[in-house]
Design a protein around this motif. Structure first.
Motif, PDB file in Angstrom:
ATOM      1  N   THR A  42       0.818  -1.407  -0.108  1.00  0.00           N
ATOM      2  CA  THR A  42      -0.032  -0.086   0.176  1.00  0.00           C
ATOM      3  C   THR A  42       0.874   1.231  -0.026  1.00  0.00           C
ATOM      4  OG1 THR A  42      -1.774  -1.170   1.047  1.00  0.00           O
ATOM      5  CG2 THR A  42      -1.717   1.161   1.410  1.00  0.00           C
ATOM      6  N   ALA A  84       1.301   4.012  -2.930  1.00  0.00           N
ATOM      7  CA  ALA A  84       1.111   5.455  -2.511  1.00  0.00           C
ATOM      8  C   ALA A  84       2.445   6.430  -3.154  1.00  0.00           C
ATOM      9  CB  ALA A  84       1.039   5.895  -1.078  1.00  0.00           C
ATOM     10  N   GLU A  96      -1.035  11.385   5.065  1.00  0.00           N
ATOM     11  CA  GLU A  96      -2.127  11.174   3.955  1.00  0.00           C
ATOM     12  C   GLU A  96      -2.476   9.667   4.057  1.00  0.00           C
ATOM     13  OE1 GLU A  96      -4.748  11.449   1.092  1.00  0.00           O
ATOM     14  OE2 GLU A  96      -3.986  13.070   2.084  1.00  0.00           O
ATOM     15  N   VAL A  97      -1.315   8.790   4.281  1.00  0.00           N
ATOM     16  CA  VAL A  97      -1.386   7.345   4.494  1.00  0.00           C
ATOM     17  C   VAL A  97      -2.016   6.974   5.669  1.00  0.00           C
ATOM     18  CG1 VAL A  97      -0.389   5.308   4.588  1.00  0.00           C
ATOM     19  CG2 VAL A  97       0.311   6.684   3.014  1.00  0.00           C
ATOM     20  N   SER A 143      -4.361   8.959   7.381  1.00  0.00           N
ATOM     21  CA  SER A 143      -5.640   9.479   7.349  1.00  0.00           C
ATOM     22  C   SER A 143      -6.622   8.248   6.707  1.00  0.00           C
ATOM     23  CB  SER A 143      -5.941  10.424   6.481  1.00  0.00           C
ATOM     24  OG  SER A 143      -5.058  11.650   7.299  1.00  0.00           O
ATOM     25  N   GLN A 144      -6.103   7.604   5.588  1.00  0.00           N
ATOM     26  CA  GLN A 144      -6.648   6.619   5.010  1.00  0.00           C
ATOM     27  C   GLN A 144      -6.878   5.181   5.736  1.00  0.00           C
ATOM     28  OE1 GLN A 144      -4.628   5.688   1.285  1.00  0.00           O
ATOM     29  NE2 GLN A 144      -4.698   7.710   0.474  1.00  0.00           N
ATOM     30  N   TYR A 145      -5.830   4.856   6.440  1.00  0.00           N
ATOM     31  CA  TYR A 145      -5.971   3.703   7.373  1.00  0.00           C
ATOM     32  C   TYR A 145      -6.802   4.282   8.458  1.00  0.00           C
ATOM     33  CZ  TYR A 145      -2.624   0.463   5.303  1.00  0.00           C
ATOM     34  OH  TYR A 145      -2.156  -0.448   4.600  1.00  0.00           O
ATOM     35  N   ASN A 175     -10.290   3.637   7.150  1.00  0.00           N
ATOM     36  CA  ASN A 175     -10.526   2.247   7.424  1.00  0.00           C
ATOM     37  C   ASN A 175     -10.842   1.677   8.453  1.00  0.00           C
ATOM     38  OD1 ASN A 175     -10.608   2.437   4.365  1.00  0.00           O
ATOM     39  ND2 ASN A 175      -8.340   1.781   4.430  1.00  0.00           N
TER      40      ASN A 175
END
Length: 382
Positions: free
Chosen positions: A53, A57, A143-144, A146-148, A151
């Protein structure tokens, strides 16, 4: 009015325009710098779904936005090489996926432990470039993260969580920074090498020009043979050594009084003296061939160079990178002093030392060849 009929008077506004234009050229370098392709190493010490992942990115970030060049250019490297690569100034920073990252993130909610992405900062390379890389990489991690976080919140739904889980939910991935070749305190925020290098050039320029005027007076009074001219050049070289030593030790002394944190007073003094002497030989050589216009030429070089000395080349317009930056002698003195200040170098600073020495040798050879020009002038007068 009679003054308006004088051609020299009309040269004044033209000269003003040219001078202002030269001073203003640096606006193109400093006015709105655009960072592009800042070299950053990518070090992957783990494997798994979550590592992939991060890789994806990174690939997305490397494409840039709307077809523009990316801010950061990633290159895969190995952990064991990064210290040497930083010392060689290949990268401003590195993004590291540490060993165990995948498992830690996989079990973050169970173990209440956030995963870490490491950011290595090569601060001594160039503080501006290193800070840009640091900001971009921290933004990438955010950014990464925030995505996790989104989720994980979706996975938990309405389940109750404790305080420890809440912390991991908000920040399942955190950055961990490590600084290499740190910029030491009291070195003008990393600008000390450049601030000490500029006087070496100015001293060589002024000293070379004054000695040139003195020798010009001798040539006007009497006609010299080649042997006598060679002796005069030898005297100029000796004067250059004196001027260089005065330059180096004056710069080091003033820096010490100003509170600059130098790694070694004598090391800095002798390196600045070495650079000043080589620059003096270059100035003397060109001046011997073309006379007073050489001073204008060197002043132009200095003015154009000021805009590129402290700015990473990735932030400069291509014109400055290709046609100005390679021809600025002060840059090599600045880079040499940077090696001494932040990379633990001795008097020999590698490529920068070799370039300065090359400038000095080339200057000396051209200077010595000027004896033939002097003989020709004598024969014409006879």
């Amino acid at each position: 009015m009679r003054l308006f009929k004088e051609k020299l008077a009309w040269a004044a506004p033209i000269a003003v325009i040219l001078i202002i234009a030269l001073f203003s050229v640096n606006l193109f370098a400093q006015g709105n710098p655009q960072v592009k392709n800042l070299p950053v190493a990518l070090i992957v010490n783990d494997e798994g779904q979550h590592v992939d992942t991060v890789r994806k990115a990174v690939e997305q970030m490397s494409k840039g936005i709307d077809g523009a060049e990316p801010v950061i250019a990633f290159t895969n490297e190995n952990e064991e090489n990064i210290k040497a690569l930083f010392a060689d100034k290949k990268y401003y920073a590195a993004l590291v996926i540490p060993e165990g990252y995948n498992d830690t993130l996989q079990n973050a909610l169970t173990n209440n432990e956030a995963a870490k992405l490491q950011i290595y900062i090569n601060q001594g390379f160039n503080m501006t470039g290193a800070n840009f890389a640091k900001t971009a990489l921290n933004g990438f991690v955010t950014e990464v993260n925030s995505q996790y976080s989104a989720n994980f919140l979706a996975q938990l739904g309405t389940e109750k969580i404790d305080a420890a889980q809440a912390s991991v939910l908000v920040n399942p991935i955190v950055p961990e920074e490590k600084i290499y070749n740190p910029i030491t305190a009291s070195t003008a925020n990393g600008s000390a090498p450049t601030l000490l290098a500029v006087p070496a050039w100015v001293g060589a320029l002024i000293g070379g020009f004054i000695v040139f005027l003195a020798t010009s007076g001798i040539f006007k009074k009497e006609l010299l043979t080649r042997k006598q001219t060679l002796g005069l050049i030898g005297g100029q070289v000796l004067f250059g050594i004196i001027i260089a030593l005065f330059s180096g030790f004056t710069v080091a002394t003033l820096a010490q009084i100003a509170g600059i944190n130098m790694p070694s007073y004598f090391l800095v003094a002798f390196f600045v003296s070495f650079a000043a002497f080589c620059f003096y030989l270059l100035v003397s050589a060109i001046t011997a061939w073309i006379g007073k216009p050489a001073i204008t030429l060197f002043m132009v070089v200095m003015l154009l160079g000021m805009g590129v000395l402290m700015t990473p080349q990735e932030m400069l317009p291509s014109f400055f990178v290709n046609f100005i930056r390679p021809w600025v002698p002060i840059r090599f003195a600045s880079e040499g002093l940077r090696e001494i200040f932040y990379f633990g170098s001795g008097f020999y600073t590698g490529a920068s030392f070799n370039t300065i020495l090359g400038i000095g040798i080339a200057g000396l050879v051209i200077f010595l060849l000027s004896i033939f020009k002097s003989v020709k002038v004598k024969e014409q007068q006879n």
